[in-house]
Write an enzyme that holds these catalytic residues in place. Structure first.
Site, PDB file in Angstrom:
ATOM      1  N   HIS A  66      -7.987 -58.342 -11.228  1.00  0.00           N
ATOM      2  CA  HIS A  66      -8.479 -56.981 -11.425  1.00  0.00           C
ATOM      3  C   HIS A  66      -8.337 -56.634 -12.904  1.00  0.00           C
ATOM      4  CE1 HIS A  66      -9.404 -52.842 -10.510  1.00  0.00           C
ATOM      5  NE2 HIS A  66      -8.389 -52.480 -11.258  1.00  0.00           N
TER       6      HIS A  66
ATOM      7  N   MET B 149     -17.355 -58.156  -5.734  1.00  0.00           N
ATOM      8  CA  MET B 149     -17.485 -56.694  -5.793  1.00  0.00           C
ATOM      9  C   MET B 149     -17.600 -56.016  -4.430  1.00  0.00           C
ATOM     10  SD  MET B 149     -17.030 -56.210  -8.945  1.00  0.00           S
ATOM     11  CE  MET B 149     -17.318 -54.450  -8.985  1.00  0.00           C
TER      12      MET B 149
ATOM     13  N   GLU C  41      -8.253 -62.825 -19.062  1.00  0.00           N
ATOM     14  CA  GLU C  41      -8.416 -63.231 -17.659  1.00  0.00           C
ATOM     15  C   GLU C  41      -8.599 -64.741 -17.559  1.00  0.00           C
ATOM     16  OE1 GLU C  41     -11.193 -60.910 -15.297  1.00  0.00           O
ATOM     17  OE2 GLU C  41     -11.047 -59.241 -16.696  1.00  0.00           O
TER      18      GLU C  41
ATOM     19  N   THR D  52      -4.319 -57.483  -0.267  1.00  0.00           N
ATOM     20  CA  THR D  52      -3.893 -56.854   0.983  1.00  0.00           C
ATOM     21  C   THR D  52      -4.996 -55.890   1.412  1.00  0.00           C
ATOM     22  OG1 THR D  52      -2.800 -55.068  -0.204  1.00  0.00           O
ATOM     23  CG2 THR D  52      -1.460 -56.993   0.329  1.00  0.00           C
TER      24      THR D  52
HETATM   25  N1  NHR Z   1     -10.629 -56.089  -0.553  1.00  0.00           N
HETATM   26  C1  NHR Z   1      -9.421 -55.716  -0.143  1.00  0.00           C
HETATM   27  N2  NHR Z   1      -9.259 -55.481   1.160  1.00  0.00           N
HETATM   28  N3  NHR Z   1      -8.367 -55.580  -0.968  1.00  0.00           N
HETATM   29  C2  NHR Z   1      -8.535 -55.808  -2.290  1.00  0.00           C
HETATM   30  O1  NHR Z   1      -7.482 -55.673  -3.087  1.00  0.00           O
HETATM   31  C3  NHR Z   1      -9.796 -56.184  -2.788  1.00  0.00           C
HETATM   32  C4  NHR Z   1     -10.847 -56.322  -1.868  1.00  0.00           C
HETATM   33  C5  NHR Z   1     -12.123 -56.673  -2.292  1.00  0.00           C
HETATM   34  C6  NHR Z   1     -12.384 -56.858  -3.628  1.00  0.00           C
HETATM   35  C7  NHR Z   1     -11.713 -56.740  -6.013  1.00  0.00           C
HETATM   36  C8  NHR Z   1     -11.641 -55.304  -6.573  1.00  0.00           C
HETATM   37  C9  NHR Z   1     -11.329 -55.265  -8.054  1.00  0.00           C
HETATM   38  O2  NHR Z   1     -10.614 -56.135  -8.535  1.00  0.00           O
HETATM   39  C10 NHR Z   1     -11.363 -56.677  -4.567  1.00  0.00           C
HETATM   40  C11 NHR Z   1     -10.063 -56.364  -4.152  1.00  0.00           C
HETATM   41  C12 NHR Z   1     -14.952 -53.952  -5.328  1.00  0.00           C
HETATM   42  C13 NHR Z   1     -14.696 -52.594  -5.230  1.00  0.00           C
HETATM   43  C14 NHR Z   1     -15.757 -51.651  -4.701  1.00  0.00           C
HETATM   44  O3  NHR Z   1     -15.558 -50.450  -4.694  1.00  0.00           O
HETATM   45  C15 NHR Z   1     -13.448 -52.140  -5.594  1.00  0.00           C
HETATM   46  C16 NHR Z   1     -12.478 -53.035  -6.031  1.00  0.00           C
HETATM   47  C17 NHR Z   1     -12.747 -54.392  -6.116  1.00  0.00           C
HETATM   48  C18 NHR Z   1     -13.994 -54.838  -5.773  1.00  0.00           C
HETATM   49  N4  NHR Z   1     -16.896 -52.152  -4.210  1.00  0.00           N
HETATM   50  C19 NHR Z   1     -18.010 -51.403  -3.620  1.00  0.00           C
HETATM   51  C20 NHR Z   1     -17.972 -51.507  -2.085  1.00  0.00           C
HETATM   52  O4  NHR Z   1     -18.466 -50.559  -1.462  1.00  0.00           O
HETATM   53  C21 NHR Z   1     -19.331 -51.933  -4.068  1.00  0.00           C
HETATM   54  C22 NHR Z   1     -19.510 -51.889  -5.550  1.00  0.00           C
HETATM   55  C23 NHR Z   1     -20.693 -52.718  -6.029  1.00  0.00           C
HETATM   56  O5  NHR Z   1     -21.310 -53.446  -5.234  1.00  0.00           O
HETATM   57  O6  NHR Z   1     -20.972 -52.660  -7.246  1.00  0.00           O
HETATM   58  O7  NHR Z   1     -17.556 -52.559  -1.543  1.00  0.00           O
HETATM   59  O8  NHR Z   1     -11.729 -54.301  -8.748  1.00  0.00           O
HETATM   60  C1  GAR Z   2     -13.940 -59.577 -14.523  1.00  0.00           C
HETATM   61  O1  GAR Z   2     -13.551 -58.764 -15.603  1.00  0.00           O
HETATM   62  C2  GAR Z   2     -13.140 -59.209 -13.297  1.00  0.00           C
HETATM   63  O2  GAR Z   2     -11.801 -58.904 -13.561  1.00  0.00           O
HETATM   64  C3  GAR Z   2     -13.877 -58.008 -12.831  1.00  0.00           C
HETATM   65  O3  GAR Z   2     -15.243 -58.290 -13.049  1.00  0.00           O
HETATM   66  C4  GAR Z   2     -15.369 -59.252 -14.095  1.00  0.00           C
HETATM   67  C5  GAR Z   2     -16.084 -60.462 -13.549  1.00  0.00           C
HETATM   68  O4  GAR Z   2     -16.450 -61.337 -14.568  1.00  0.00           O
HETATM   69  N1  GAR Z   2     -13.634 -57.762 -11.461  1.00  0.00           N
HETATM   70  C6  GAR Z   2     -13.853 -56.596 -10.905  1.00  0.00           C
HETATM   71  O5  GAR Z   2     -14.183 -55.622 -11.537  1.00  0.00           O
HETATM   72  C7  GAR Z   2     -13.679 -56.575  -9.407  1.00  0.00           C
HETATM   73  N2  GAR Z   2     -14.020 -55.307  -8.910  1.00  0.00           N
HETATM   74  P1  GAR Z   2     -16.902 -62.829 -14.216  1.00  0.00           P
HETATM   75  O6  GAR Z   2     -17.937 -62.731 -13.102  1.00  0.00           O
HETATM   76  O7  GAR Z   2     -17.525 -63.308 -15.479  1.00  0.00           O
HETATM   77  O8  GAR Z   2     -15.681 -63.588 -13.810  1.00  0.00           O
END
Ligand code: NHR
Ligand code: GAR
Length: 193
Positions: free
Chosen positions: A113, A94, A178, A145
């Site tokens: 995702h 996350m 997933e 990316t």
């Molecule tokens: N990093 C990059 N550079 N590119 C991607 O495509 C990424 C990544 C890091 C994580 C997973 C992603 C998802 O599948 C992922 C893809 C976290 C956030 C977010 O906003 C958004 C998307 C994803 C993961 N995180 C907050 C932050 O400030 C914190 C949120 C929390 O801690 O609950 O980092 O959805």
């Molecule tokens: C999954 O649904 C995954 O796709 C999502 O969180 C869940 C994790 O479950 N990922 C995100 O939302 C990344 N931002 P898990 O910890 O049981 O694998």
């Protein structure tokens, strides 16, 4: 051997699906690959205990202990690289990763995702899909990316959105898919490297 490092933040069910599939399909023999470690940015993540029960080395690296994203990512790189990974797998991880982190693992960094990208990048995808009136939702495995949730798509699965669906019910339906597509996508990548 092609070591796999899995990054998590939460329950770790995708991590467990990958470990279970690797064992069932004997990836060590068939792909020369093995899940080497699981690392969580949240020390309390349930997935850490789950990994330890599975006999996979599990570590926490608390992002709150770092002053900046850059400092956290630099230490995360050091921890990951101790395992010399062929592949780094984000599984419910996350924290947004810095461009420097993404560049360091170019070609060997993937994410799952919980939406049908390019729809609904970012957080809270299930609620947004329901509110948009989508009849289908799903999950996407993609290369990571620097632009969040925008890397090349490797695999997708779709599920129906039902009348009166809740984000929780939809999330569970997506999560089951997933667990099917993520191990398959990881195996396909390992096969081709
Ligand atoms: N990093 C990059 N550079 N590119 C991607 O495509 C990424 C990544 C890091 C994580 C997973 C992603 C998802 O599948 C992922 C893809 C976290 C956030 C977010 O906003 C958004 C998307 C994803 C993961 N995180 C907050 C932050 O400030 C914190 C949120 C929390 O801690 O609950 O980092 O959805
Ligand atoms: C999954 O649904 C995954 O796709 C999502 O969180 C869940 C994790 O479950 N990922 C995100 O939302 C990344 N931002 P898990 O910890 O049981 O694998």
């Amino acid at each position: 051997m092609k070591p796999i490092v899995i990054l998590i933040s939460g329950s770790g069910s995708n991590m467990e699906a990958i470990v279970a599939t690797a064992r069932r399909e004997r990836w060590e023999a068939t792909l020369g690959a093995q899940v080497a470690a699981v690392i969580s940015n949240r020390p309390g993540a349930a997935g850490l205990a789950r990994a330890a029960e599975l006999g996979v080395p599990a570590e926490a690296l608390d992002h709150k202990a770092f002053a900046s994203r850059e400092a956290f990512d630099a230490e995360l790189i050091a921890r990951i690289d101790a395992y010399r990974p062929a592949l780094v797998v984000l599984a419910g991880f996350m924290r947004i990763l810095t461009p420097a982190f993404v560049a360091h693992y170019e070609g060997r960094l993937v994410n799952i995702h919980p939406s049908l990208l390019p729809a609904f990048p970012g957080l809270d995808t299930h609620r947004r899909a329901i509110e948009a009136g989508c009849r289908v939702a799903g999950a996407t495995v993609h290369r990571v990316t620097a632009e969040l949730d925008h890397g090349p798509i490797l695999e997708q699965a779709a599920v129906p959105v039902l009348a009166n669906d809740t984000p929780e019910a939809l999330a569970a339906r997506v999560l089951a898919q997933e667990h099917v597509i993520y191990p398959r996508a990881v195996a396909n990548l390992l096969q081709n490297m």
